[in-house]
Design an enzyme around this catalytic site. Sequence first.
Site, PDB file in Angstrom:
ATOM      1  N   GLU A   1      42.966 -13.533 -51.545  1.00  0.00           N
ATOM      2  CA  GLU A   1      42.151 -12.640 -50.716  1.00  0.00           C
ATOM      3  C   GLU A   1      43.071 -11.661 -49.983  1.00  0.00           C
ATOM      4  O   GLU A   1      43.592 -11.986 -48.901  1.00  0.00           O
ATOM      5  CB  GLU A   1      41.368 -13.439 -49.672  1.00  0.00           C
ATOM      6  CG  GLU A   1      40.346 -14.379 -50.231  1.00  0.00           C
ATOM      7  CD  GLU A   1      39.217 -14.639 -49.229  1.00  0.00           C
ATOM      8  OE1 GLU A   1      38.070 -14.372 -49.570  1.00  0.00           O
ATOM      9  OE2 GLU A   1      39.508 -15.072 -48.106  1.00  0.00           O
TER      10      GLU A   1
ATOM     11  N   SER B   1      35.358  -8.469 -50.301  1.00  0.00           N
ATOM     12  CA  SER B   1      34.350  -7.462 -50.674  1.00  0.00           C
ATOM     13  C   SER B   1      33.748  -7.687 -52.062  1.00  0.00           C
ATOM     14  O   SER B   1      33.490  -6.732 -52.786  1.00  0.00           O
ATOM     15  CB  SER B   1      34.934  -6.046 -50.559  1.00  0.00           C
ATOM     16  OG  SER B   1      35.294  -5.784 -49.222  1.00  0.00           O
TER      17      SER B   1
ATOM     18  N   HIS C   1      42.131 -19.766 -44.575  1.00  0.00           N
ATOM     19  CA  HIS C   1      41.501 -18.439 -44.621  1.00  0.00           C
ATOM     20  C   HIS C   1      42.287 -17.515 -43.685  1.00  0.00           C
ATOM     21  O   HIS C   1      42.783 -17.955 -42.645  1.00  0.00           O
ATOM     22  CB  HIS C   1      40.030 -18.541 -44.181  1.00  0.00           C
ATOM     23  CG  HIS C   1      39.266 -17.285 -44.445  1.00  0.00           C
ATOM     24  ND1 HIS C   1      39.383 -16.172 -43.638  1.00  0.00           N
ATOM     25  CD2 HIS C   1      38.410 -16.943 -45.438  1.00  0.00           C
ATOM     26  CE1 HIS C   1      38.616 -15.209 -44.138  1.00  0.00           C
ATOM     27  NE2 HIS C   1      38.022 -15.657 -45.226  1.00  0.00           N
TER      28      HIS C   1
ATOM     29  N   GLY D   1      35.850  -7.835 -46.068  1.00  0.00           N
ATOM     30  CA  GLY D   1      34.837  -7.163 -45.246  1.00  0.00           C
ATOM     31  C   GLY D   1      35.001  -5.658 -45.156  1.00  0.00           C
ATOM     32  O   GLY D   1      34.343  -5.013 -44.337  1.00  0.00           O
TER      33      GLY D   1
ATOM     34  N   GLU E   1      41.383 -15.502 -41.599  1.00  0.00           N
ATOM     35  CA  GLU E   1      40.868 -15.477 -40.227  1.00  0.00           C
ATOM     36  C   GLU E   1      41.376 -16.671 -39.428  1.00  0.00           C
ATOM     37  O   GLU E   1      41.437 -16.624 -38.204  1.00  0.00           O
ATOM     38  CB  GLU E   1      39.324 -15.403 -40.250  1.00  0.00           C
ATOM     39  CG  GLU E   1      38.857 -14.024 -40.704  1.00  0.00           C
ATOM     40  CD  GLU E   1      37.505 -13.994 -41.403  1.00  0.00           C
ATOM     41  OE1 GLU E   1      36.721 -14.941 -41.255  1.00  0.00           O
ATOM     42  OE2 GLU E   1      37.243 -13.001 -42.118  1.00  0.00           O
TER      43      GLU E   1
ATOM     44  N   LYS F   1      31.096 -17.926 -42.967  1.00  0.00           N
ATOM     45  CA  LYS F   1      31.853 -17.672 -41.729  1.00  0.00           C
ATOM     46  C   LYS F   1      31.052 -18.183 -40.522  1.00  0.00           C
ATOM     47  O   LYS F   1      30.276 -19.123 -40.675  1.00  0.00           O
ATOM     48  CB  LYS F   1      32.184 -16.180 -41.614  1.00  0.00           C
ATOM     49  CG  LYS F   1      32.848 -15.665 -42.893  1.00  0.00           C
ATOM     50  CD  LYS F   1      33.551 -14.368 -42.711  1.00  0.00           C
ATOM     51  CE  LYS F   1      34.164 -13.960 -44.020  1.00  0.00           C
ATOM     52  NZ  LYS F   1      35.046 -12.833 -43.905  1.00  0.00           N
TER      53      LYS F   1
ATOM     54  N   ASN G   1      31.148 -18.126 -48.436  1.00  0.00           N
ATOM     55  CA  ASN G   1      31.695 -18.435 -47.114  1.00  0.00           C
ATOM     56  C   ASN G   1      30.832 -17.730 -46.066  1.00  0.00           C
ATOM     57  O   ASN G   1      30.921 -16.516 -45.922  1.00  0.00           O
ATOM     58  CB  ASN G   1      33.158 -17.939 -47.054  1.00  0.00           C
ATOM     59  CG  ASN G   1      33.759 -18.082 -45.667  1.00  0.00           C
ATOM     60  OD1 ASN G   1      33.206 -18.755 -44.801  1.00  0.00           O
ATOM     61  ND2 ASN G   1      34.900 -17.424 -45.463  1.00  0.00           N
TER      62      ASN G   1
END
Length: 242
Positions: A166, A203, A96, A172, A98, A11, A9
């Site tokens: 996740e 991660s 996701h 991250g 985000e 992003k 991904n």
Amino acid sequence: MKRKIVVGNWKMQGSYATNEVLLHDLLSELQSCDLCCDVAVAPPSVYLDQVGRVLKDSGVLLSAQDVSAYPDGAHTGECSARMLVEMGCSMVIVGHSERRACGESDSLVALKAEAALDAGMTPVICVGETLEDRQQGRARQVVEKQVGSVIKLLSQRVKQCCFAYEPIWAIGSGQVPGVTEVSDMLQCLSGWVGGGRFLYGGSVNLHTAPSLFSIEHVDGVLVGGASLNAKAFAGIIRATNE
Ligand code: PGA
């Protein structure tokens, strides 16, 4: 045994120039290894065409990072599943964290997964708890609710999906949950869904990948930061064989 899968991904990162270099390096890294797993990359939508052209005939799959829940019409800024298929996508990430943080509800994520399936793509449905949820002992409950909306809408078709667990606090951050935490959650997911493939994300890098692949129920990984480095991403792909 299920075929393993590694999804990168990107992003909101990349440029025409850097994508070209990254993909060239990745494909030459992969030339030396037999692809015994599925590999996909998910660039920002404006680069799908470019990335799709470079990946043509390479065996690496093209994924989008999001899809509209609607087939067409007045939805400024969105791309429909049909458009993504036209671009060459066979997969799409939905829900996701985000995007959920921008207000996407469980039911909208389920509708997006349905739109992807209807168009012939495999949705990679992301689920996961916050650090607070985990500390308060409600991680399983939170994930069950997220998955529940998808199961309710898709019924048996849910087995055609990939699910990526996740934990938000692992994304991250360099922190990866323990073996038991990952294994327990993926076992629950597999029990609720009853089929499909289950990924871990958060991660994942060259150092964390080997132990993650050794965890029961881990069919693959969703890789963010490390997918922007050809050597690291190829190393993670190779770790599926070890
Ligand atoms: P990360 O991101 O690998 O950089 O933690 C994972 C993701 O957000 O999909």
